[in-house]
Design a protein around this motif. Structure first.
Motif, PDB file in Angstrom:
ATOM      1  N   HIS A  20       0.793  -1.264  -0.127  1.00 61.33           N
ATOM      2  CA  HIS A  20      -0.117   0.134   0.132  1.00 61.33           C
ATOM      3  C   HIS A  20       0.827   1.289  -0.166  1.00 61.33           C
ATOM      4  O   HIS A  20       0.415   2.188   0.125  1.00 61.33           O
ATOM      5  CB  HIS A  20      -0.914   0.066   1.295  1.00 61.33           C
ATOM      6  CG  HIS A  20      -2.180  -0.948   1.306  1.00 61.33           C
ATOM      7  ND1 HIS A  20      -1.972  -2.241   1.366  1.00 61.33           N
ATOM      8  CD2 HIS A  20      -3.411  -0.801   0.575  1.00 61.33           C
ATOM      9  CE1 HIS A  20      -3.041  -2.828   1.029  1.00 61.33           C
ATOM     10  NE2 HIS A  20      -4.130  -2.065   0.800  1.00 61.33           N
TER      11      HIS A  20
ATOM     12  N   HIS B  31       0.045   3.812  -2.868  1.00 58.21           N
ATOM     13  CA  HIS B  31      -1.286   3.992  -2.620  1.00 58.21           C
ATOM     14  C   HIS B  31      -1.262   5.141  -1.739  1.00 58.21           C
ATOM     15  O   HIS B  31      -1.883   6.111  -1.899  1.00 58.21           O
ATOM     16  CB  HIS B  31      -2.421   2.924  -2.180  1.00 58.21           C
ATOM     17  CG  HIS B  31      -3.666   3.310  -1.742  1.00 58.21           C
ATOM     18  ND1 HIS B  31      -4.634   3.897  -2.715  1.00 58.21           N
ATOM     19  CD2 HIS B  31      -4.159   3.678  -0.499  1.00 58.21           C
ATOM     20  CE1 HIS B  31      -5.712   4.193  -1.804  1.00 58.21           C
ATOM     21  NE2 HIS B  31      -5.429   4.111  -0.547  1.00 58.21           N
TER      22      HIS B  31
ATOM     23  N   TYR C 259      -0.553  -1.006 -11.085  1.00 57.60           N
ATOM     24  CA  TYR C 259      -0.819  -1.279  -9.640  1.00 57.60           C
ATOM     25  C   TYR C 259      -2.073  -1.502  -9.154  1.00 57.60           C
ATOM     26  O   TYR C 259      -2.173  -2.624  -8.520  1.00 57.60           O
ATOM     27  CB  TYR C 259      -0.301   0.163  -9.029  1.00 57.60           C
ATOM     28  CG  TYR C 259      -0.308   0.220  -7.523  1.00 57.60           C
ATOM     29  CD1 TYR C 259       0.609  -0.849  -6.926  1.00 57.60           C
ATOM     30  CD2 TYR C 259      -1.017   1.300  -6.901  1.00 57.60           C
ATOM     31  CE1 TYR C 259       0.603  -0.761  -5.522  1.00 57.60           C
ATOM     32  CE2 TYR C 259      -0.802   1.381  -5.541  1.00 57.60           C
ATOM     33  CZ  TYR C 259       0.011   0.322  -4.781  1.00 57.60           C
ATOM     34  OH  TYR C 259       0.024   0.541  -3.377  1.00 57.60           O
ATOM     35  N   TYR C 260      -3.140  -0.888  -9.441  1.00 59.77           N
ATOM     36  CA  TYR C 260      -4.408  -1.160  -8.710  1.00 59.77           C
ATOM     37  C   TYR C 260      -5.112  -2.378  -9.973  1.00 59.77           C
ATOM     38  O   TYR C 260      -4.641  -2.187 -10.963  1.00 59.77           O
ATOM     39  CB  TYR C 260      -5.298  -0.048  -8.855  1.00 59.77           C
ATOM     40  CG  TYR C 260      -4.833   1.054  -7.886  1.00 59.77           C
ATOM     41  CD1 TYR C 260      -4.873   1.026  -6.430  1.00 59.77           C
ATOM     42  CD2 TYR C 260      -4.396   2.337  -8.166  1.00 59.77           C
ATOM     43  CE1 TYR C 260      -4.812   1.835  -5.597  1.00 59.77           C
ATOM     44  CE2 TYR C 260      -3.870   3.452  -7.515  1.00 59.77           C
ATOM     45  CZ  TYR C 260      -4.024   3.042  -6.034  1.00 59.77           C
ATOM     46  OH  TYR C 260      -3.621   4.058  -5.123  1.00 59.77           O
ATOM     47  N   GLN C 261      -5.806  -3.012  -9.331  1.00 57.21           N
ATOM     48  CA  GLN C 261      -6.890  -3.805 -10.180  1.00 57.21           C
ATOM     49  C   GLN C 261      -7.794  -3.129 -11.062  1.00 57.21           C
ATOM     50  O   GLN C 261      -8.279  -2.115 -10.806  1.00 57.21           O
ATOM     51  CB  GLN C 261      -7.581  -4.771  -9.183  1.00 57.21           C
ATOM     52  CG  GLN C 261      -7.023  -5.841  -8.258  1.00 57.21           C
ATOM     53  CD  GLN C 261      -7.916  -6.633  -7.660  1.00 57.21           C
ATOM     54  OE1 GLN C 261      -8.759  -7.255  -7.943  1.00 57.21           O
ATOM     55  NE2 GLN C 261      -7.549  -6.749  -6.241  1.00 57.21           N
TER      56      GLN C 261
ATOM     57  N   ASN D  40      -6.720  -0.836 -13.143  1.00 61.79           N
ATOM     58  CA  ASN D  40      -6.283   0.510 -13.078  1.00 61.79           C
ATOM     59  C   ASN D  40      -7.454   1.468 -12.159  1.00 61.79           C
ATOM     60  O   ASN D  40      -7.287   2.545 -12.608  1.00 61.79           O
ATOM     61  CB  ASN D  40      -6.177   1.177 -14.439  1.00 61.79           C
ATOM     62  CG  ASN D  40      -5.212   2.237 -14.404  1.00 61.79           C
ATOM     63  OD1 ASN D  40      -4.473   2.451 -13.571  1.00 61.79           O
ATOM     64  ND2 ASN D  40      -5.619   3.170 -15.260  1.00 61.79           N
ATOM     65  N   ASP D  41      -7.972   0.840 -11.180  1.00 61.21           N
ATOM     66  CA  ASP D  41      -8.959   1.477 -10.564  1.00 61.21           C
ATOM     67  C   ASP D  41      -8.458   1.904  -8.944  1.00 61.21           C
ATOM     68  O   ASP D  41      -8.558   0.680  -8.322  1.00 61.21           O
ATOM     69  CB  ASP D  41     -10.578   0.663 -10.459  1.00 61.21           C
ATOM     70  CG  ASP D  41     -11.690   1.386  -9.789  1.00 61.21           C
ATOM     71  OD1 ASP D  41     -11.396   2.413  -9.095  1.00 61.21           O
ATOM     72  OD2 ASP D  41     -12.589   0.819  -9.718  1.00 61.21           O
ATOM     73  N   PRO D  42      -8.256   3.181  -8.655  1.00 61.18           N
ATOM     74  CA  PRO D  42      -7.845   3.248  -7.309  1.00 61.18           C
ATOM     75  C   PRO D  42      -8.688   2.765  -6.085  1.00 61.18           C
ATOM     76  O   PRO D  42      -8.638   2.776  -4.811  1.00 61.18           O
ATOM     77  CB  PRO D  42      -7.592   4.879  -7.241  1.00 61.18           C
ATOM     78  CG  PRO D  42      -7.514   5.177  -8.677  1.00 61.18           C
ATOM     79  CD  PRO D  42      -8.408   4.387  -9.508  1.00 61.18           C
TER      80      PRO D  42
ATOM     81  N   LYS E 123     -10.240  -0.083  -6.013  1.00 65.05           N
ATOM     82  CA  LYS E 123      -9.817  -1.408  -6.010  1.00 65.05           C
ATOM     83  C   LYS E 123      -8.436  -1.602  -5.081  1.00 65.05           C
ATOM     84  O   LYS E 123      -7.447  -0.774  -5.449  1.00 65.05           O
ATOM     85  CB  LYS E 123      -9.924  -2.281  -7.307  1.00 65.05           C
ATOM     86  CG  LYS E 123     -11.569  -2.148  -7.815  1.00 65.05           C
ATOM     87  CD  LYS E 123     -11.208  -3.078  -8.902  1.00 65.05           C
ATOM     88  CE  LYS E 123     -12.722  -2.991  -9.669  1.00 65.05           C
ATOM     89  NZ  LYS E 123     -12.875  -3.865 -10.871  1.00 65.05           N
ATOM     90  N   PRO E 124      -8.258  -2.747  -4.505  1.00 68.44           N
ATOM     91  CA  PRO E 124      -6.978  -3.010  -3.804  1.00 68.44           C
ATOM     92  C   PRO E 124      -5.833  -3.254  -4.789  1.00 68.44           C
ATOM     93  O   PRO E 124      -5.830  -3.644  -5.839  1.00 68.44           O
ATOM     94  CB  PRO E 124      -7.220  -4.098  -3.049  1.00 68.44           C
ATOM     95  CG  PRO E 124      -8.341  -4.889  -3.674  1.00 68.44           C
ATOM     96  CD  PRO E 124      -9.137  -4.015  -4.121  1.00 68.44           C
ATOM     97  N   PRO E 125      -4.569  -2.558  -4.447  1.00 73.28           N
ATOM     98  CA  PRO E 125      -3.497  -2.827  -5.467  1.00 73.28           C
ATOM     99  C   PRO E 125      -2.972  -4.299  -5.189  1.00 73.28           C
ATOM    100  O   PRO E 125      -3.319  -5.051  -4.355  1.00 73.28           O
ATOM    101  CB  PRO E 125      -2.332  -1.839  -4.905  1.00 73.28           C
ATOM    102  CG  PRO E 125      -2.842  -1.859  -3.390  1.00 73.28           C
ATOM    103  CD  PRO E 125      -4.274  -1.912  -3.210  1.00 73.28           C
TER     104      PRO E 125
END
Length: 313
Positions: free
Chosen positions: A241, A244, A263-265, A267-269, A271-273
């Motif tokens: 994290h 993030h 990085y994010y699933q 590319n959605d912040p 969602k968890p990295p």
């Protein structure tokens, strides 16, 4: 084998909860071996977070590692309790008469600051110059890599137009180099920097072995031929994290940062990295401890001499 750190250090409970072997000073003293003496110069503001990250990577080795924490800036900090600094960190004056097997110099939030404007630039120069005669191998991470290249090769500060932030894929260029033993042909690693390390520039202006590069991020890993200086331009020590938290911090400061890439699933912040670099980070530090430190260092550190090192593998 374990790392040896004070029982009261916050990292101790964190690492033990992760089933990492942390040994007390009393138990370490009873073992009939000489632990590696590693000095960690922590330049990051959140020192507890950073020291825990590096201690985690140093623990993944069959060697016993005795880590001492070093600070360089005596000013009060809002990110680390003064009591913690006074209890666990040493000043350079307290260690400069000693020799160490290894030195790690962390990154620092100084990407847009000119070297001569860094408040402790003279102290950095003094420590890195001291290391030549007192440390078997030094690892420079992120901003420290830029500082080390400046001091060793007088390279000018090279700054990107936009911050490099995210997880990037890298290619191995010399799979038989000790630092890369066990690496896949390609691997992922985090970056968070403004510095520019192009392979062409380093090849033209240094005699470094360039070991791993990225089309987007440039040089990731390079070393002097005697393995006494290792330059890591990214952050293999980062937690899942960390990027993030940096992204949210920059958003909160109105900086309009770009989303860290890969990085994010999806590319959605929201969602968890996904942490895709842990295995490479552990392997890099294990290789450094073994091949650059343990295999090179004298048994008696009081007999440390620059003349013992050769350019042969």
């Amino acid at each position: 084998m374990p790392i040896k750190i004070p029982d009261q250090l916050p990292a101790t409970d964190i690492l033990r909860s992760e089933n990492i072997f942390v040994m007390s000073a009393k138990r370490a003293a009873s073992q009939e071996i000489r632990p590696l003496k590693v000095l960690l110069l922590n330049l990051m503001p959140k020192k507890i977070e950073t020291e825990t990250q590096f201690l985690r990577l140093l623990s993944n080795s069959p060697l016993q590692v005795d880590v001492e924490l070093l600070r360089i800036d005596n000013r009060p900090t809002k990110n680390t309790p003064t009591e913690h600094l006074d209890t666990f960190y040493r000043q350079f004056e307290m260690v400069k008469h000693r020799n160490f097997d290894g030195l790690i110099v962390t990154g620092a939030p100084l990407g847009l600051v000119q070297f001569e404007d860094v408040l402790y630039w003279e102290e950095i120069q003094a420590i890195l110059t001291w290391a030549k005669g007192h440390v078997t191998s030094t690892m420079y991470v992120c901003w420290a890599a830029q500082a080390g290249l400046k001091l060793m090769y007088d390279l000018p500060k090279r700054t990107r137009k936009e911050k490099l932030s995210g997880i990037y894929t890298h290619r191995v260029h010399n799979p038989h180099h000790p630092l890369l033993r066990g690496f896949d042909d390609t691997f992922w690693a985090p970056h968070s920097r403004y510095a520019d390390f192009s392979p062409e520039f380093l090849s033209e202006h240094t005699d470094l072995d360039i070991l791993a590069t990225s089309d987007q991020a440039g040089v990731y890993l390079a070393a002097t031929k005697d393995k006494r200086n290792v330059f890591v331009t990214g952050h293999p020590e980062y937690d899942a994290h960390t990027l993030h938290n940096e992204y949210m911090r920059d958003l909160g400061e109105g900086m309009e940062p770009k989303i860290p890439v890969n990085y994010y699933q999806d590319n959605d912040p929201d969602k968890p990295p996904v942490a895709s670099w842990r295995s490479h980070g552990h392997l890099l530090f294990a290789n450094w401890l073994n091949y650059c430190v343990y295999q090179q260092t004298p048994y008696d550190l009081d007999h440390f001499s620059e003349d013992q090192f050769t350019k042969d593998d």
